[in-house]
Design an enzyme around this catalytic site. Sequence first.
Site, mmCIF file in Angstrom:
data_model
loop_
_atom_site.group_PDB
_atom_site.id
_atom_site.type_symbol
_atom_site.label_atom_id
_atom_site.label_comp_id
_atom_site.label_asym_id
_atom_site.label_seq_id
_atom_site.Cartn_x
_atom_site.Cartn_y
_atom_site.Cartn_z
ATOM 1 N N LYS A 180 24.108 48.600 49.616
ATOM 2 C CA LYS A 180 24.887 47.676 50.445
ATOM 3 C C LYS A 180 26.033 48.456 51.082
ATOM 4 O O LYS A 180 27.017 48.776 50.426
ATOM 5 C CB LYS A 180 25.453 46.512 49.636
ATOM 6 C CG LYS A 180 25.994 45.398 50.563
ATOM 7 C CD LYS A 180 26.875 44.405 49.843
ATOM 8 C CE LYS A 180 28.306 44.870 49.703
ATOM 9 N NZ LYS A 180 29.022 45.004 51.008
ATOM 10 N N GLY A 232 35.098 51.667 44.860
ATOM 11 C CA GLY A 232 35.976 50.762 45.587
ATOM 12 C C GLY A 232 37.259 50.527 44.830
ATOM 13 O O GLY A 232 37.653 51.322 43.964
ATOM 14 N N SER A 233 37.898 49.431 45.119
ATOM 15 C CA SER A 233 39.201 49.144 44.524
ATOM 16 C C SER A 233 39.071 48.764 43.058
ATOM 17 O O SER A 233 38.017 48.296 42.593
ATOM 18 C CB SER A 233 39.879 47.997 45.272
ATOM 19 O OG SER A 233 39.220 46.763 45.002
ATOM 20 N N THR A 234 40.151 48.948 42.332
ATOM 21 C CA THR A 234 40.158 48.570 40.919
ATOM 22 C C THR A 234 39.985 47.065 40.754
ATOM 23 O O THR A 234 39.287 46.605 39.845
ATOM 24 C CB THR A 234 41.464 49.040 40.259
ATOM 25 O OG1 THR A 234 41.472 50.479 40.254
ATOM 26 C CG2 THR A 234 41.568 48.552 38.818
ATOM 27 N N ALA A 236 38.266 45.019 42.664
ATOM 28 C CA ALA A 236 36.849 44.714 42.839
ATOM 29 C C ALA A 236 36.032 45.215 41.657
ATOM 30 O O ALA A 236 35.076 44.560 41.225
ATOM 31 C CB ALA A 236 36.343 45.329 44.139
ATOM 32 N N GLY A 237 36.405 46.372 41.123
ATOM 33 C CA GLY A 237 35.701 46.901 39.958
ATOM 34 C C GLY A 237 35.821 45.994 38.747
ATOM 35 O O GLY A 237 34.858 45.799 37.994
ATOM 36 N N GLU A 254 33.720 53.862 40.135
ATOM 37 C CA GLU A 254 34.684 54.868 40.581
ATOM 38 C C GLU A 254 35.712 54.107 41.401
ATOM 39 O O GLU A 254 35.429 53.640 42.500
ATOM 40 C CB GLU A 254 33.977 55.947 41.394
ATOM 41 C CG GLU A 254 34.809 57.208 41.547
ATOM 42 C CD GLU A 254 35.627 57.205 42.817
ATOM 43 O OE1 GLU A 254 36.837 56.878 42.725
ATOM 44 O OE2 GLU A 254 35.085 57.516 43.878
ATOM 45 N N CYS A 288 40.689 57.848 47.421
ATOM 46 C CA CYS A 288 41.088 57.367 46.098
ATOM 47 C C CYS A 288 41.687 58.480 45.232
ATOM 48 O O CYS A 288 42.550 58.223 44.401
ATOM 49 C CB CYS A 288 39.901 56.731 45.383
ATOM 50 S SG CYS A 288 38.459 57.817 45.262
ATOM 51 N N GLU A 387 48.180 51.680 44.413
ATOM 52 C CA GLU A 387 47.484 52.485 45.415
ATOM 53 C C GLU A 387 47.755 51.920 46.810
ATOM 54 O O GLU A 387 47.440 50.763 47.084
ATOM 55 C CB GLU A 387 45.983 52.503 45.129
ATOM 56 C CG GLU A 387 45.213 53.444 46.016
ATOM 57 C CD GLU A 387 43.752 53.550 45.626
ATOM 58 O OE1 GLU A 387 43.244 54.672 45.545
ATOM 59 O OE2 GLU A 387 43.115 52.499 45.387
#
Length: 482
Positions: A180, A232-234, A236-237, A254, A288, A387
């Site tokens: 995706k 991606g972002s933390t 979203a993780g 990651e 990142c 970040e």
Amino acid sequence: MDERLTQRRHFFIGGGWVPPSGDGRLGVVSPSTEERIGEVPLAEDADIDRAVAAARAAFDEGPWPGMAPAERAGVLSRAATLLRKREGEIAAVTVEEMGCAISQAPRAQTGMVAGLFDYYASLAASHPFEREVTAGERRGLVTEVPVGVAAVIVPWNAPVTLAAWKAAPALAAGCSIVIKPPPEAPLSGYLLAEALAEAGVPDGVVNLVPGGREVGEHLVRHPGTDKIAFTGSTAAGKRIMALCADRVKRLSLELGGKSAAVVLDDADLAVTLPAIVGGAMHLSGQVCGAHTRVLLPRRRYAEAVEIAAATAASIPVGDPHDPATVVGPLVAERQRTRVEGYIALATGAGARIAAGGGRPADLPRGWYVEPTILADVDNGMRVAREEIFGPVLCLIPYDSDDEAVRIANDSPFGLSGAVWSGDTARALATARRLRTGSVAVNGVYPPFPHVPFGGFKESGLGRELGPEGLASFLELRSIGLP
């Protein structure tokens, strides 16, 4: 640019280009001109279902997982050759869709892609996927088998590179994948899918469906996926972790970073500061692993701020198509607003703008922010703990080596870092104390892709690259031998 590269009408599913189930379109906007430069179909849940079904059939019934690893390696090698030929197209597309300066494209967008497929081709051909174990009179066979269908979800800052970080080891392991691409930069992913198809990946092994966050969640939740590989972002993780918990689904994450560059008191500031500032401005700071906190000995702080500010002020900012440009635009207007908000937060908390801090006066169009140096930053400020993902560098003073290490480790993140010193042994000793996934010493980074990359703490889970990247797409099975 050739409309063949910017106007896409289909998804890649089951080995062919198929029309979308709906009529939604995702417009791609140039960050440098603010004009629409392309579009792709917008996936709906039904498209994700088709892609997962194709990947599932390819894994459960197709030849790919059962091929000899050397056969899979041959396909990956051909993919590497094809991708190397298309590096110019990949670079050109990413300049258009996410504003990467063309001068940065070899490092960020193309430089590792073909080499990564070569690396995992070699590893697939040499890796011992089975080993026999003996204990007294008992024997067993330990086998490493592909995890299954892997969902590959990538961000917009290096869409093909980060897709390759996942796709190459997944394919080497024998998995099938559903990619995706990010909605901000979906075009370049098509070039990867085309190269893999041309290389001879069997039908259904690789599938590509651009879409937004909602279909991304559907892909993560889907009972047909066995593994989620996400960059991606933390935030979203964390959401993905929660979604995977219900099925104990395998995942590798990651995520974000707020990495520290520790400058020891014997470092050559005239060499060190320009290198740090230049690195932090790579991809307009949208990296990142960028070293965005610079820890400086207090007795040399004023000198360091002056050098950093002068370096930032000299960095060419402008049209990403111009080879002279180093810092291009941010990916979207919302990203510029975010960065400007953090700069305002910093000054409100007592930090000082030593360079930059605004929009370039000669660039009225495009989502630009000047390379910015923030001085007098305390590690407790939000700009030092969160970040920013933009061209903003925080300079923090310290009084001793122990305090520098404490400040570096005082972060919810732990992705990357650096130590600079005139004494290599001292730098290495300090690097060993940093709670972070990778550390550069005097500007020397680890030899990616041969070593693992990933983070401690909220910077991620698991590792990509290296043999560990292959292992993340494998399951272990033990068999007793009579």
